[in-house]
Each structure stands twice: as structure tokens, then as C-alpha cells.
Design a protein around this motif. Structure first.
Motif, PDB file in Angstrom:
ATOM      1  N   HIS A 118      13.696 -10.508 -22.338  1.00  0.00           N
ATOM      2  CA  HIS A 118      12.597  -9.923 -21.909  1.00  0.00           C
ATOM      3  C   HIS A 118      13.150  -8.227 -21.752  1.00  0.00           C
ATOM      4  O   HIS A 118      14.336  -8.038 -21.258  1.00  0.00           O
ATOM      5  CB  HIS A 118      12.359 -10.403 -20.492  1.00  0.00           C
ATOM      6  N   GLN A 119      12.454  -7.598 -22.185  1.00  0.00           N
ATOM      7  CA  GLN A 119      12.580  -5.964 -21.921  1.00  0.00           C
ATOM      8  C   GLN A 119      12.626  -5.631 -20.472  1.00  0.00           C
ATOM      9  O   GLN A 119      13.242  -4.309 -20.355  1.00  0.00           O
ATOM     10  CB  GLN A 119      11.750  -5.164 -22.812  1.00  0.00           C
ATOM     11  N   GLY A 120      12.132  -6.071 -19.679  1.00  0.00           N
ATOM     12  CA  GLY A 120      12.086  -5.549 -18.166  1.00  0.00           C
ATOM     13  C   GLY A 120      10.733  -4.667 -18.162  1.00  0.00           C
ATOM     14  O   GLY A 120       9.772  -4.996 -18.439  1.00  0.00           O
ATOM     15  N   ARG A 121      10.944  -3.382 -17.713  1.00  0.00           N
ATOM     16  CA  ARG A 121       9.936  -2.400 -17.422  1.00  0.00           C
ATOM     17  C   ARG A 121       9.396  -2.063 -18.600  1.00  0.00           C
ATOM     18  O   ARG A 121      10.002  -1.821 -19.561  1.00  0.00           O
ATOM     19  CB  ARG A 121      10.624  -1.079 -16.663  1.00  0.00           C
ATOM     20  N   THR A 122       7.824  -2.132 -18.830  1.00  0.00           N
ATOM     21  CA  THR A 122       7.248  -1.812 -19.861  1.00  0.00           C
ATOM     22  C   THR A 122       6.503  -0.357 -20.020  1.00  0.00           C
ATOM     23  O   THR A 122       6.125   0.015 -20.899  1.00  0.00           O
ATOM     24  CB  THR A 122       6.092  -2.801 -20.228  1.00  0.00           C
ATOM     25  N   SER A 123       6.491   0.135 -18.578  1.00  0.00           N
ATOM     26  CA  SER A 123       5.869   1.604 -18.667  1.00  0.00           C
ATOM     27  C   SER A 123       6.283   2.389 -17.660  1.00  0.00           C
ATOM     28  O   SER A 123       6.761   1.826 -16.637  1.00  0.00           O
ATOM     29  CB  SER A 123       4.206   1.536 -18.739  1.00  0.00           C
ATOM     30  N   ALA A 124       5.992   3.745 -17.495  1.00  0.00           N
ATOM     31  CA  ALA A 124       6.679   4.641 -16.376  1.00  0.00           C
ATOM     32  C   ALA A 124       5.807   4.546 -15.178  1.00  0.00           C
ATOM     33  O   ALA A 124       6.226   4.560 -14.161  1.00  0.00           O
ATOM     34  CB  ALA A 124       6.310   5.988 -17.205  1.00  0.00           C
ATOM     35  N   CYS A 125       4.423   3.870 -15.169  1.00  0.00           N
ATOM     36  CA  CYS A 125       3.694   3.693 -13.991  1.00  0.00           C
ATOM     37  C   CYS A 125       3.770   2.163 -13.683  1.00  0.00           C
ATOM     38  O   CYS A 125       3.173   1.852 -12.499  1.00  0.00           O
ATOM     39  CB  CYS A 125       2.136   4.171 -14.432  1.00  0.00           C
ATOM     40  N   GLU A 126       4.410   1.350 -14.253  1.00  0.00           N
ATOM     41  CA  GLU A 126       4.440   0.092 -13.537  1.00  0.00           C
ATOM     42  C   GLU A 126       5.335  -0.138 -12.475  1.00  0.00           C
ATOM     43  O   GLU A 126       6.162   0.578 -12.350  1.00  0.00           O
ATOM     44  CB  GLU A 126       5.004  -0.736 -14.747  1.00  0.00           C
ATOM     45  N   ILE A 127       4.806  -1.211 -11.726  1.00  0.00           N
ATOM     46  CA  ILE A 127       5.560  -1.403 -10.387  1.00  0.00           C
ATOM     47  C   ILE A 127       6.168  -2.464 -10.523  1.00  0.00           C
ATOM     48  O   ILE A 127       5.785  -3.631 -10.734  1.00  0.00           O
ATOM     49  CB  ILE A 127       4.757  -1.394  -8.984  1.00  0.00           C
ATOM     50  N   ASP A 182       0.890  -1.436  -0.043  1.00  0.00           N
ATOM     51  CA  ASP A 182      -0.002   0.005   0.025  1.00  0.00           C
ATOM     52  C   ASP A 182       0.825   1.299  -0.091  1.00  0.00           C
ATOM     53  O   ASP A 182       0.379   2.295  -0.434  1.00  0.00           O
ATOM     54  CB  ASP A 182      -0.870  -0.077   1.321  1.00  0.00           C
ATOM     55  N   TRP A 183       2.309   0.904   0.358  1.00  0.00           N
ATOM     56  CA  TRP A 183       2.781   2.429   0.515  1.00  0.00           C
ATOM     57  C   TRP A 183       3.498   2.783  -0.821  1.00  0.00           C
ATOM     58  O   TRP A 183       4.239   3.746  -0.919  1.00  0.00           O
ATOM     59  CB  TRP A 183       4.006   2.256   1.599  1.00  0.00           C
ATOM     60  N   VAL A 184       3.521   1.767  -1.890  1.00  0.00           N
ATOM     61  CA  VAL A 184       4.341   1.658  -2.842  1.00  0.00           C
ATOM     62  C   VAL A 184       3.771   2.553  -4.070  1.00  0.00           C
ATOM     63  O   VAL A 184       2.835   2.082  -4.351  1.00  0.00           O
ATOM     64  CB  VAL A 184       4.861   0.541  -3.648  1.00  0.00           C
ATOM     65  N   LYS A 185       4.164   3.753  -4.452  1.00  0.00           N
ATOM     66  CA  LYS A 185       3.642   4.273  -5.523  1.00  0.00           C
ATOM     67  C   LYS A 185       3.873   3.789  -6.940  1.00  0.00           C
ATOM     68  O   LYS A 185       4.832   3.001  -7.209  1.00  0.00           O
ATOM     69  CB  LYS A 185       4.028   5.915  -5.636  1.00  0.00           C
ATOM     70  N   PRO A 186       2.917   4.165  -7.954  1.00  0.00           N
ATOM     71  CA  PRO A 186       3.158   3.803  -9.039  1.00  0.00           C
ATOM     72  C   PRO A 186       4.428   4.385  -9.801  1.00  0.00           C
ATOM     73  O   PRO A 186       4.766   5.297  -9.627  1.00  0.00           O
ATOM     74  CB  PRO A 186       1.859   4.406 -10.155  1.00  0.00           C
ATOM     75  N   GLY A 187       5.115   3.383 -10.479  1.00  0.00           N
ATOM     76  CA  GLY A 187       6.314   3.609 -11.011  1.00  0.00           C
ATOM     77  C   GLY A 187       7.536   3.322 -10.434  1.00  0.00           C
ATOM     78  O   GLY A 187       8.675   3.321 -10.816  1.00  0.00           O
TER      79      GLY A 187
END
Length: 311
Positions: free
Chosen positions: A278-287, A207-212
Motif C-alpha cells: 500500500h502506498q500510504g498517503r495518496t494526496s496532500a489534503c488527505e487526513i 474538528d480540530w484537524v486540518k486537511p493534510g
């Protein structure tokens, strides 16, 4: 046979070279048997012996021996982990070096963590939260600082005085480090959260972790160790260093047991990331969540770097 003490080992492991060496090792063939994990009869209930071998055909063979005594800090004022590393010539089995295993363990762990973050954290990440203040935690600023332009480094530890001590030490080395007391607030306001503790109970809540945010969990390596809650794995993109993490880490075993997370939901391991599968992160808002238990492949990469520094 060559001997490398703590100072000599550290001098041979600059983070730019170490991160590259581990990256290359994950791209190459390397035999890594499952580690031997033994509970030791001791007044310290968590006392553990790890034996971690790895080798490459006709190149090098290495074995790391690790002792973990979680109560050392409060009982003796000592580190909770000690280790030695023996490197052999894989052509003939001859021992060629004994290397300070503590330094290899701490620096390769931090380097592998930063390597994973290269694929999983946002490139523009500016703030790093380090959870823990032990030997591995103190290396994280150096490793992450090699790949990210960090403007803030926050340190949180269950014992605040140790967080202050680490922050002061990092400040003296030019890092923008501060100690913090409110873990929730620190998590909520960090781009990267890297946890390196010997905790047996959840510290970081989903719950503490923000998007991105990129969450890096590198402390838990046994079923009874935890750094995050089950919810951390419910709706995030999960990566591991190796498949062994799914069998050893309490951070993963608990949500799997609770039905919150399934083994096949892991997006990729570190080898797949390094090899471009695998490319890893796919978007700026992904956790993104990276769960590591460590692998002897990383130790071998570091040991070779140390040994070859003198050739």
C-alpha cells in the motif's frame, strides 16, 4: 549472558539504525503471538501486566515483560511503565541477554511511529505536536527528527509544567521545542500530531484537524483508553500497526461500537506499508490516522540491534 542497562541500551539504538531495523523486521517472517494482558489486583485500578513474545526461526527469540501503573506519577513521582527484555538464541533456547525494557519500549515505539509517518505524513511536514510528556513522548522528537525537517515542535500535556520541562530539555538538545497550553490551537496548526499518553478519555477532536494532517495515536492500548473522539475515524484514512489494534485499542473499539467506523475500512497495516503493498498517503489534503498498540516484532528488532552491537 550479557546485561545492558539503560545507558548501554540507548547507546545501541540510534534512530537511523532502529527505524531501518524495524522496517526490515516488518518485511521478514516473524512469529508474534497475541500479547498476554493481565489486570493486576492493586490500589491502582489500571495496573496491568503485559507479556510479549516474538521469534524468528533459528535466529532469536525474545520476551518482554511490562508493568503499567497509570497512577505512579501522581502517587509516587514514578514513570507509569516499567519493563525488562530477555533475548534467547532460538536455535537452542539459551538466554543470551537481559536488556533494559523501558528503553526498548520507548525507543521502538517512537521509531515505529516515525516509520509509519514516512508513508503517511506529507514529506514537507515542518511542524510536530507531541501530546504527552512521558518517556515515550520525549523520544518522539528524536525519531521524527530523523525523517523530517522540523521547524517547530510543540509539547502539550495535561500538566503544563511537565510540558515546559520536556520542551526545555529538547531545546537543550537543539530541537525547536515550545510548551503550549491550548491543545485545540496546537492541533489546528500542526502538520503531524503524535499522541503518547495513558489517557482514558478523548483528547484530540476530529474538528480540530486540518486537511493534510497526519494523526499518530500511540498511547491507547487497552479498551478503556482513549486519545481521540469517535469522529476522528469517520472520514479519514485509517492505518494500524497490526490487526491487534482493532481488538485492543479503545480509540478504535469505540467508533466501531458506535457504527462510525468498520474494521474493513482500515487501509493497511505497517507491514503492508513497509512491504510496498500500500502506498500510504495518496494526496496532500488527505487526513491520515495511524493507530498503534505496539507489537513484539518491534521489540525483537530493537533487542537484536542492541545485542549485535557488541558482537
Amino acid at each position: 549472558m550479557k546485561f545492558f542497562d539503560k545507558q548501554q541500551t540507548a547507546a545501541a539504538l540510534p534512530y537511523d539504525a532502529l527505524i531501518k531495523a524495524i522496517d526490515q523486521m516488518f518485511k521478514q517472517e516473524c512469529v508474534v503471538p497475541r500479547r498476554h494482558n493481565h489486570a493486576i489486583d492493586s490500589d491502582d485500578a489500571g495496573a496491568t501486566l503485559l507479556i510479549m513474545p516474538a521469534w524468528q526461526k533459528n535466529r532469536y527469540l525474545g520476551i518482554k515483560h511490562v508493568t503499567i501503573y497509570p497512577d505512579n506519577g501522581k502517587k509516587f513521582g514514578l514513570a507509569g511503565l516499567f519493563s525488562t527484555y530477555t533475548l534467547f538464541d532460538a536455535n537452542n533456547g539459551m538466554p543470551i541477554a537481559v536488556i533494559d525494557g523501558n528503553t526498548i519500549t520507548c525507543q521502538r515505539t517512537a521509531a515505529a511511529s516515525a516509520l509509519a509517518a514516512k508513508f503517511l505524513a506529507r514529506k514537507e511536514s515542518k511542524s510536530l505536536l507531541i501530546v504527552g510528556a512521558g518517556n515515550v513522548a520525549r523520544e518522539l522528537a528524536f525519531a521524527y527528527g530523523e525523517l523530517f525537517s522540523l521547524e517547530t515542535i510543540k509539547i502539550w500535556n495535561t500538566t503544563y509544567k511537565r510540558a515546559v520541562k520536556l520542551a526545555d530539555d529538547l531545546q537543550s538538545k537543539g530541537f525547536p521545542a515550545i510548551a503550549v497550553e491550548d491543545l485545540q490551537e496546537a492541533v489546528e496548526n500542526s502538520d503531524i500530531v503524535s499522541s503518547a499518553t495513558l489517557s482514558t478519555g478523548p483528547l484530540i477532536k476530529r474538528d480540530w484537524v486540518k486537511p493534510g494532517t497526519h494523526v499518530d495515536l500511540i498511547g491507547s492500548f487497552k479498551p478503556d483508553m482513549r486519545e481521540s473522539d469517535d469522529a476522528m475515524f469517520a472520514d479519514t484514512s485509517v492505518f494500524v500497526d497490526t490487526s491487534e489494534a482493532l481488538d485492543k485499542a479503545g480509540d478504535l473499539l469505540s467508533p466501531i461500537s458506535a457504527g462510525v467506523f468498520q474494521r474493513d475500512q482500515v487501509k493497511a497495516d505497517l507491514a503492508a506499508l513497509c512491504q510496498g503493498q500500500h502506498q500510504g498517503r495518496t494526496s496532500a489534503c488527505e487526513i491520515t490516522v495511524y493507530k498503534a498498540v505496539g507489537t513484539a516484532m518491534e521489540d525483537l528488532a530493537a533487542a537484536i540491534l542492541v545485542y549485535e552491537s557488541t558482537i
